[in-house]
Design a protein around this motif. Sequence first.
Motif, PDB file in Angstrom:
ATOM      1  N   LEU A  40       0.821  -1.213   0.000  1.00  0.00           N
ATOM      2  CA  LEU A  40       0.000   0.000   0.000  1.00  0.00           C
ATOM      3  C   LEU A  40       0.849   1.254   0.000  1.00  0.00           C
ATOM      4  O   LEU A  40       2.028   1.235   0.333  1.00  0.00           O
ATOM      5  CB  LEU A  40      -0.940   0.003   1.203  1.00  0.00           C
ATOM      6  N   VAL A  41       0.195   2.347  -0.395  1.00  0.00           N
ATOM      7  CA  VAL A  41       0.773   3.681  -0.270  1.00  0.00           C
ATOM      8  C   VAL A  41      -0.344   4.594   0.229  1.00  0.00           C
ATOM      9  O   VAL A  41      -1.488   4.476  -0.192  1.00  0.00           O
ATOM     10  CB  VAL A  41       1.394   4.181  -1.600  1.00  0.00           C
ATOM     11  N   THR A  42      -0.005   5.478   1.177  1.00  0.00           N
ATOM     12  CA  THR A  42      -0.990   6.353   1.805  1.00  0.00           C
ATOM     13  C   THR A  42      -0.620   7.804   1.544  1.00  0.00           C
ATOM     14  O   THR A  42       0.561   8.151   1.495  1.00  0.00           O
ATOM     15  CB  THR A  42      -1.022   6.082   3.329  1.00  0.00           C
ATOM     16  N   ALA A  43      -1.655   8.640   1.374  1.00  0.00           N
ATOM     17  CA  ALA A  43      -1.411  10.059   1.117  1.00  0.00           C
ATOM     18  C   ALA A  43      -2.481  10.909   1.780  1.00  0.00           C
ATOM     19  O   ALA A  43      -3.639  10.506   1.880  1.00  0.00           O
ATOM     20  CB  ALA A  43      -1.391  10.326  -0.384  1.00  0.00           C
ATOM     21  N   THR A  44      -2.082  12.090   2.211  1.00  0.00           N
ATOM     22  CA  THR A  44      -3.017  13.074   2.745  1.00  0.00           C
ATOM     23  C   THR A  44      -3.407  14.025   1.622  1.00  0.00           C
ATOM     24  O   THR A  44      -2.818  14.006   0.529  1.00  0.00           O
ATOM     25  CB  THR A  44      -2.357  13.889   3.872  1.00  0.00           C
ATOM     26  N   ALA A  45      -4.373  14.890   1.899  1.00  0.00           N
ATOM     27  CA  ALA A  45      -4.758  15.907   0.921  1.00  0.00           C
ATOM     28  C   ALA A  45      -3.550  16.784   0.577  1.00  0.00           C
ATOM     29  O   ALA A  45      -3.323  17.115  -0.595  1.00  0.00           O
ATOM     30  CB  ALA A  45      -5.905  16.748   1.467  1.00  0.00           C
ATOM     31  N   ALA A  46      -2.743  17.131   1.579  1.00  0.00           N
ATOM     32  CA  ALA A  46      -1.552  17.969   1.349  1.00  0.00           C
ATOM     33  C   ALA A  46      -0.557  17.267   0.420  1.00  0.00           C
ATOM     34  O   ALA A  46       0.046  17.900  -0.453  1.00  0.00           O
ATOM     35  CB  ALA A  46      -0.892  18.324   2.682  1.00  0.00           C
ATOM     36  N   ASP A  47      -0.385  15.940   0.599  1.00  0.00           N
ATOM     37  CA  ASP A  47       0.510  15.174  -0.280  1.00  0.00           C
ATOM     38  C   ASP A  47       0.049  15.267  -1.730  1.00  0.00           C
ATOM     39  O   ASP A  47       0.847  15.439  -2.656  1.00  0.00           O
ATOM     40  CB  ASP A  47       0.544  13.689   0.115  1.00  0.00           C
ATOM     41  N   LEU A  48      -1.277  15.132  -1.933  1.00  0.00           N
ATOM     42  CA  LEU A  48      -1.809  15.157  -3.297  1.00  0.00           C
ATOM     43  C   LEU A  48      -1.695  16.539  -3.920  1.00  0.00           C
ATOM     44  O   LEU A  48      -1.406  16.663  -5.107  1.00  0.00           O
ATOM     45  CB  LEU A  48      -3.272  14.693  -3.302  1.00  0.00           C
ATOM     46  N   ILE A  49      -1.920  17.571  -3.121  1.00  0.00           N
ATOM     47  CA  ILE A  49      -1.793  18.937  -3.642  1.00  0.00           C
ATOM     48  C   ILE A  49      -0.360  19.207  -4.074  1.00  0.00           C
ATOM     49  O   ILE A  49      -0.108  19.771  -5.133  1.00  0.00           O
ATOM     50  CB  ILE A  49      -2.251  19.972  -2.591  1.00  0.00           C
ATOM     51  N   SER A  50       0.605  18.765  -3.265  1.00  0.00           N
ATOM     52  CA  SER A  50       2.006  19.038  -3.596  1.00  0.00           C
ATOM     53  C   SER A  50       2.510  18.190  -4.759  1.00  0.00           C
ATOM     54  O   SER A  50       3.389  18.610  -5.499  1.00  0.00           O
ATOM     55  CB  SER A  50       2.902  18.856  -2.368  1.00  0.00           C
ATOM     56  N   SER A  51       1.940  17.005  -4.955  1.00  0.00           N
ATOM     57  CA  SER A  51       2.451  16.144  -6.033  1.00  0.00           C
ATOM     58  C   SER A  51       1.608  16.225  -7.303  1.00  0.00           C
ATOM     59  O   SER A  51       2.114  16.018  -8.391  1.00  0.00           O
ATOM     60  CB  SER A  51       2.544  14.690  -5.565  1.00  0.00           C
ATOM     61  N   MET A  52       0.304  16.463  -7.171  1.00  0.00           N
ATOM     62  CA  MET A  52      -0.638  16.640  -8.282  1.00  0.00           C
ATOM     63  C   MET A  52      -0.839  15.403  -9.165  1.00  0.00           C
ATOM     64  O   MET A  52      -1.562  15.465 -10.139  1.00  0.00           O
ATOM     65  CB  MET A  52      -0.262  17.849  -9.161  1.00  0.00           C
ATOM     66  N   SER A 109      -9.952  13.593   3.697  1.00  0.00           N
ATOM     67  CA  SER A 109      -9.709  12.143   3.701  1.00  0.00           C
ATOM     68  C   SER A 109      -8.224  11.813   3.650  1.00  0.00           C
ATOM     69  O   SER A 109      -7.433  12.507   3.016  1.00  0.00           O
ATOM     70  CB  SER A 109     -10.333  11.474   2.468  1.00  0.00           C
ATOM     71  N   LEU A 110      -7.913  10.701   4.284  1.00  0.00           N
ATOM     72  CA  LEU A 110      -6.626  10.045   4.098  1.00  0.00           C
ATOM     73  C   LEU A 110      -6.894   8.984   3.031  1.00  0.00           C
ATOM     74  O   LEU A 110      -7.812   8.177   3.183  1.00  0.00           O
ATOM     75  CB  LEU A 110      -6.183   9.392   5.398  1.00  0.00           C
ATOM     76  N   ILE A 111      -6.147   8.996   1.938  1.00  0.00           N
ATOM     77  CA  ILE A 111      -6.366   7.986   0.901  1.00  0.00           C
ATOM     78  C   ILE A 111      -5.261   6.938   0.965  1.00  0.00           C
ATOM     79  O   ILE A 111      -4.081   7.280   1.111  1.00  0.00           O
ATOM     80  CB  ILE A 111      -6.465   8.583  -0.521  1.00  0.00           C
ATOM     81  N   THR A 112      -5.665   5.683   0.901  1.00  0.00           N
ATOM     82  CA  THR A 112      -4.722   4.581   0.826  1.00  0.00           C
ATOM     83  C   THR A 112      -5.021   3.812  -0.448  1.00  0.00           C
ATOM     84  O   THR A 112      -6.167   3.450  -0.707  1.00  0.00           O
ATOM     85  CB  THR A 112      -4.855   3.643   2.043  1.00  0.00           C
ATOM     86  N   ILE A 113      -3.986   3.608  -1.251  1.00  0.00           N
ATOM     87  CA  ILE A 113      -4.121   2.802  -2.461  1.00  0.00           C
ATOM     88  C   ILE A 113      -3.445   1.468  -2.173  1.00  0.00           C
ATOM     89  O   ILE A 113      -2.282   1.420  -1.770  1.00  0.00           O
ATOM     90  CB  ILE A 113      -3.482   3.482  -3.686  1.00  0.00           C
ATOM     91  N   TYR A 114      -4.201   0.392  -2.334  1.00  0.00           N
ATOM     92  CA  TYR A 114      -3.703  -0.956  -2.088  1.00  0.00           C
ATOM     93  C   TYR A 114      -3.451  -1.654  -3.419  1.00  0.00           C
ATOM     94  O   TYR A 114      -4.260  -1.545  -4.344  1.00  0.00           O
ATOM     95  CB  TYR A 114      -4.730  -1.789  -1.314  1.00  0.00           C
ATOM     96  N   ALA A 115      -2.354  -2.379  -3.500  1.00  0.00           N
ATOM     97  CA  ALA A 115      -2.084  -3.282  -4.628  1.00  0.00           C
ATOM     98  C   ALA A 115      -1.722  -4.615  -3.981  1.00  0.00           C
ATOM     99  O   ALA A 115      -0.559  -4.966  -3.825  1.00  0.00           O
ATOM    100  CB  ALA A 115      -0.957  -2.759  -5.502  1.00  0.00           C
ATOM    101  N   ASP A 116      -2.751  -5.325  -3.554  1.00  0.00           N
ATOM    102  CA  ASP A 116      -2.567  -6.542  -2.767  1.00  0.00           C
ATOM    103  C   ASP A 116      -2.504  -7.789  -3.633  1.00  0.00           C
ATOM    104  O   ASP A 116      -3.216  -7.893  -4.631  1.00  0.00           O
ATOM    105  CB  ASP A 116      -3.734  -6.726  -1.783  1.00  0.00           C
ATOM    106  N   GLY A 117      -1.667  -8.719  -3.218  1.00  0.00           N
ATOM    107  CA  GLY A 117      -1.687 -10.050  -3.807  1.00  0.00           C
ATOM    108  C   GLY A 117      -2.678 -10.886  -3.016  1.00  0.00           C
ATOM    109  O   GLY A 117      -2.638 -10.900  -1.790  1.00  0.00           O
ATOM    110  N   ILE A 118      -3.591 -11.533  -3.693  1.00  0.00           N
ATOM    111  CA  ILE A 118      -4.590 -12.388  -3.045  1.00  0.00           C
ATOM    112  C   ILE A 118      -4.418 -13.804  -3.590  1.00  0.00           C
ATOM    113  O   ILE A 118      -4.225 -13.987  -4.792  1.00  0.00           O
ATOM    114  CB  ILE A 118      -6.028 -11.898  -3.338  1.00  0.00           C
TER     115      ILE A 118
END
Length: 198
Positions: free
Chosen positions: A43-55, A97-106
Amino acid sequence: MELKVESPEDVIFPPLPELSYVCSGKISDVKCSGPSIYRDQDLVTATAADLISSMSVSTLIRTKLRGRKRDRWLGYLSKYGIEIEPREFTTILKTGSLITIYADGIDFEDVPGNVVFKEFRVTGTGSMNNVIEKLMEIEPRLIVAESRGNLWYLVSAFKLVAMDPAIRKALEKLVNVTRLECDEISFLKNGKTCFKRN
């Protein structure tokens, strides 16, 4: 009330523990003789501030991650086309929101595959109705809304990005199995809200 699996993505929301089991028609973390589901979390997690700074997710990955994890995630980006949609970005800003993107192996019944999904998580105090309404704008498959009396709430909205065909087919065997216990269930445009009150 029981929240049942209606399609393969319902198995993975909310995220499973590393090892879970299908016991007496329910998905559980208690070991039993039923089939098991193995989850290899990434996973990778980001805040609103992270997204604003990275776009962009690509810039976010390049700035937040290092080494093999960054290489792996750049591979996920190109293979699955992971991005933050404009309405998701707006919702993240509106709700904090805190966004978490998961790329899980199942792995289920010796069938492995990747599942990519997003979780939008909001915590707060007071009424959570406004937060739920705003999260509904991104058309999630599932919203889990937990409240602790009148003290605080935790609302998570889950949305599928991609699922490998082989694991999708394997997880279809779990349709009608109970996934969650809820105090109340309401229906969304493309999913459901599970309310839990403690």
